[in-house]
Design an enzyme around this catalytic site. Structure first.
Site, PDB file in Angstrom:
ATOM      1  CB  CYS A 193     -13.948   1.182   0.417  1.00  0.00           C
ATOM      2  SG  CYS A 193     -13.236   2.834   0.532  1.00  0.00           S
ATOM      3  NE  ARG A 216      -3.843   0.631   2.009  1.00  0.00           N
ATOM      4  CZ  ARG A 216      -5.047   0.742   2.553  1.00  0.00           C
ATOM      5  NH1 ARG A 216      -5.239   1.523   3.597  1.00  0.00           N
ATOM      6  NH2 ARG A 216      -6.079   0.083   2.067  1.00  0.00           N
ATOM      7  CG  HIS A 236      -8.576   0.233  -2.610  1.00  0.00           C
ATOM      8  ND1 HIS A 236      -7.797  -0.859  -2.268  1.00  0.00           N
ATOM      9  CD2 HIS A 236      -9.195   0.641  -1.457  1.00  0.00           C
ATOM     10  CE1 HIS A 236      -7.950  -1.103  -0.968  1.00  0.00           C
ATOM     11  NE2 HIS A 236      -8.778  -0.215  -0.463  1.00  0.00           N
ATOM     12  NE  ARG A 275     -10.428  -5.114   0.904  1.00  0.00           N
ATOM     13  CZ  ARG A 275      -9.591  -4.145   1.288  1.00  0.00           C
ATOM     14  NH1 ARG A 275     -10.054  -3.091   1.935  1.00  0.00           N
ATOM     15  NH2 ARG A 275      -8.294  -4.188   0.996  1.00  0.00           N
ATOM     16  CG  ASP A 293     -13.567   6.514  -1.099  1.00  0.00           C
ATOM     17  OD1 ASP A 293     -13.537   6.304   0.130  1.00  0.00           O
ATOM     18  OD2 ASP A 293     -12.547   6.479  -1.816  1.00  0.00           O
ATOM     19  CD  GLN A 311     -13.031  -1.876  -0.229  1.00  0.00           C
ATOM     20  OE1 GLN A 311     -12.255  -1.718   0.706  1.00  0.00           O
ATOM     21  NE2 GLN A 311     -14.223  -2.434  -0.075  1.00  0.00           N
TER      22      GLN A 311
HETATM   23  N1   CP Z   1     -11.186   0.020   2.750  1.00  0.00           N
HETATM   24  C1   CP Z   1      -9.891  -0.040   3.148  1.00  0.00           C
HETATM   25  O1   CP Z   1      -8.968  -0.257   2.355  1.00  0.00           O
HETATM   26  O2   CP Z   1      -9.716   0.152   4.479  1.00  0.00           O
HETATM   27  P1   CP Z   1      -8.334   0.338   5.234  1.00  0.00           P
HETATM   28  O3   CP Z   1      -7.759   1.663   4.803  1.00  0.00           O
HETATM   29  O4   CP Z   1      -8.690   0.308   6.680  1.00  0.00           O
HETATM   30  O5   CP Z   1      -7.405  -0.779   4.837  1.00  0.00           O
HETATM   31  N1  NVA Z   2     -10.023   6.818  -1.243  1.00  0.00           N
HETATM   32  C1  NVA Z   2      -9.648   6.411   0.087  1.00  0.00           C
HETATM   33  C2  NVA Z   2      -9.841   4.946   0.260  1.00  0.00           C
HETATM   34  C3  NVA Z   2      -9.478   4.435   1.629  1.00  0.00           C
HETATM   35  C4  NVA Z   2      -9.601   2.946   1.765  1.00  0.00           C
HETATM   36  C5  NVA Z   2      -8.223   6.811   0.368  1.00  0.00           C
HETATM   37  O1  NVA Z   2      -7.376   6.608  -0.516  1.00  0.00           O
HETATM   38  O2  NVA Z   2      -7.946   7.325   1.443  1.00  0.00           O
END
Ligand code: CP
Ligand code: NVA
Length: 325
Positions: A284, A121, A148, A312, A244, A151
Site C-alpha cells: 500500500c 483517518r 484500511h 486509490r 506492509d 486501500q
Molecule cells: N497507502 C496509504 O494509505 O498511503 P498514505 O498513508 O500516504 O495515505
Molecule cells: N499499516 C500502515 C499502513 C499505512 C498506509 C500504517 O497504519 O501505518
C-alpha cells in the site's frame, strides 16, 4: 456472480443503491456491492483516461479529517472530488476543535450541516464508528489502527486489472497480521472469492473476531482463510503477494522490537521463488526497502505498486460517486 466483472469493464453486476451508506469496513458490504463499486471504478477510470468530464458530484463537498499523516489518501480523495466536480476540505485534527477536546458526536452533527460526506483517518476504529453513528452524511474510513478499506478496494481493482479476475486467486500477505491492511485484505478477499493466507510471527497474528467473521464469509463465496507462522507455506503458489510496514503509524516506540520480530518475514527473491511464476506484488506504501521488502521485489518486474497507488484515485471516486451523488 464472482465472475461477473472483468478487466475491460464489461459487467453484468446488478445495480445497487449505495447512496447514503458509510464505508467503514468491507465486512459491511456484500459481494455484489463490492463488485458494483469495482465496476464503477473501472468506468470512472475509463472516463478519466479518455479525458471526458464526469462531474457526478457537482456542488458536493467532502470534509477530510486527518489525525495521522498521509500522502496517497489525502491527495487521491482531494483530486477525486475535484475530478467529480466537487470540492474537498482538508481538516487537520491539529487545527479543528476536535483536537482540543470537542466531542466526536458534536463534530459529526456540526459537519453534517455543512458538507455532504466525511472522510476520516484516525487511530481508534471506535472513533470512526462513533462519528458515523452521529453524522447524517456518509462517513468513509480513510484508515484506522484496525482497518484500511479504501486501500483494499484499490488493491482489488489492481488485481482485477492485472489478473483479469478475482475469484479463485490465492492472495498471500506476509508480515504484521494484526494491522489495518491484514484485516481489510482478509475481509475484502473473502467477499470476492479469493483465498487468503497470512503469515505472521507469534504475537502479531490477526484479530480473532475479524478472522472468524472472514472465515464465515468465506463459506458463502468458497474462499479459504489460512493463518500461519510459516511464510513459505503462506506464499506457496500465490498469485498475489502483499506486505506492509512492520511498524504502523502510532507504533513508532516498538520499532526496535518489531524489527527483530519480523526478520524472517521479509518479502525477498528467495521467499517469492515459492509463489506462482506470474505473481504480482502489492504494497500500500509507504514502504521501507530492506525491511519488509527488498528493492529487488518492490522495484522488480512483478511489482504493481504504482498502479495500486494510482487506483486509490479511481476506487475512491467510485465510493464517492455511489455514496454521495
Ligand atoms: N497507502 C496509504 O494509505 O498511503 P498514505 O498513508 O500516504 O495515505
Ligand atoms: N499499516 C500502515 C499502513 C499505512 C498506509 C500504517 O497504519 O501505518
Amino acid at each position: 456472480m464472482l465472475e461477473a466483472i472483468n478487466a475491460d469493464g464489461k459487467s453484468i453486476v446488478s445495480k445497487q443503491t449505495l447512496k447514503g451508506m458509510n464505508f467503514l469496513q468491507l465486512a459491511d458490504y456484500s459481494t455484489d456491492q463490492i463488485l458494483y463499486l469495482l465496476n464503477e471504478a473501472v468506468e470512472l477510470k475509463k472516463l478519466q483516461k479518455q479525458g471526458k468530464p464526469h462531474p457526478f458530484l457537482s456542488g458536493k463537498v467532502l470534509g477530510m479529517i486527518f489525525e495521522k499523516s498521509s500522502t496517497r489518501t489525502r491527495v487521491s480523495f482531494e483530486v477525486g472530488m475535484l475530478q467529480l466536480g466537487g470540492h474537498a476540505i482538508f481538516l487537520s485534527s491539529k487545527d479543528i476543535q476536535l483536537g482540543r477536546g470537542e466531542s466526536i458526536s458534536d463534530t459529526a452533527k456540526v459537519l453534517s450541516r455543512y458538507i455532504d460526506g466525511i472522510m476520516i483517518r484516525t487511530f481508534s476504529h471506535e472513533s470512526v464508528e462513533e462519528l458515523a453513528s452521529h453524522a447524517t452524511v456518509p462517513v468513509i474510513n480513510g484508515l484506522t489502527d484496525l482497518q484500511h478499506p479504501t486501500q483494499v478496494l484499490a488493491d482489488l481493482l489492481t488485481i482485477l486489472e492485472h489478473k483479469g479476475k478475482l475469484a479463485g486467486l490465492k492472495l498471500c500477505y506476509i508480515g504484521d497480521g494484526n494491522n489495518n491492511m491484514a484485516h481489510s485484505l482478509m475481509e475484502g478477499a473473502v467477499k470476492v472469492g479469493m483465498n487468503i493466507s497470512i503469515a505472521s510471527p507469534e504475537g502479531y497474528m490477526p484479530n480473532e473476531g475479524i478472522t472468524e467473521k472472514a472465515v464465515q464469509a468465506g463459506t458463502e463465496t468458497g474462499s479459504t482463510v489460512t493463518i500461519t507462522n510459516n511464510p513459505i507455506e503462506a506464499i506457496k503458489d500465490a498469485d498475489v503477494v502483499v506486505t506492509d510496514v512492520w511498524t504502523s503509524m502510532g507504533q513508532e516506540e516498538e520499532t526496535a522490537i518489531r524489527l527483530k520480530a519480523f526478520q524472517a518475514f521479509q518479502v525477498n527473491e528467495e521467499l517469492c521463488s515459492h509463489a506462482n511464476k506470474d505473481y504480482i506484488f502489492l504494497h500500500c506504501l509507504p514502504a521501507h526497502r530492506g525491511e519488509e521488502v527488498t528493492s529487488e521485489i518492490i522495484d522488480g518486474p512483478h511489482s504493481v505498486v504504482f498502479d495500486e497507488a494510482e487506483n486509490r484515485l479511481h476506487a475512491q471516486k467510485a465510493i464517492l460517486k455511489l455514496l454521495l451523488a
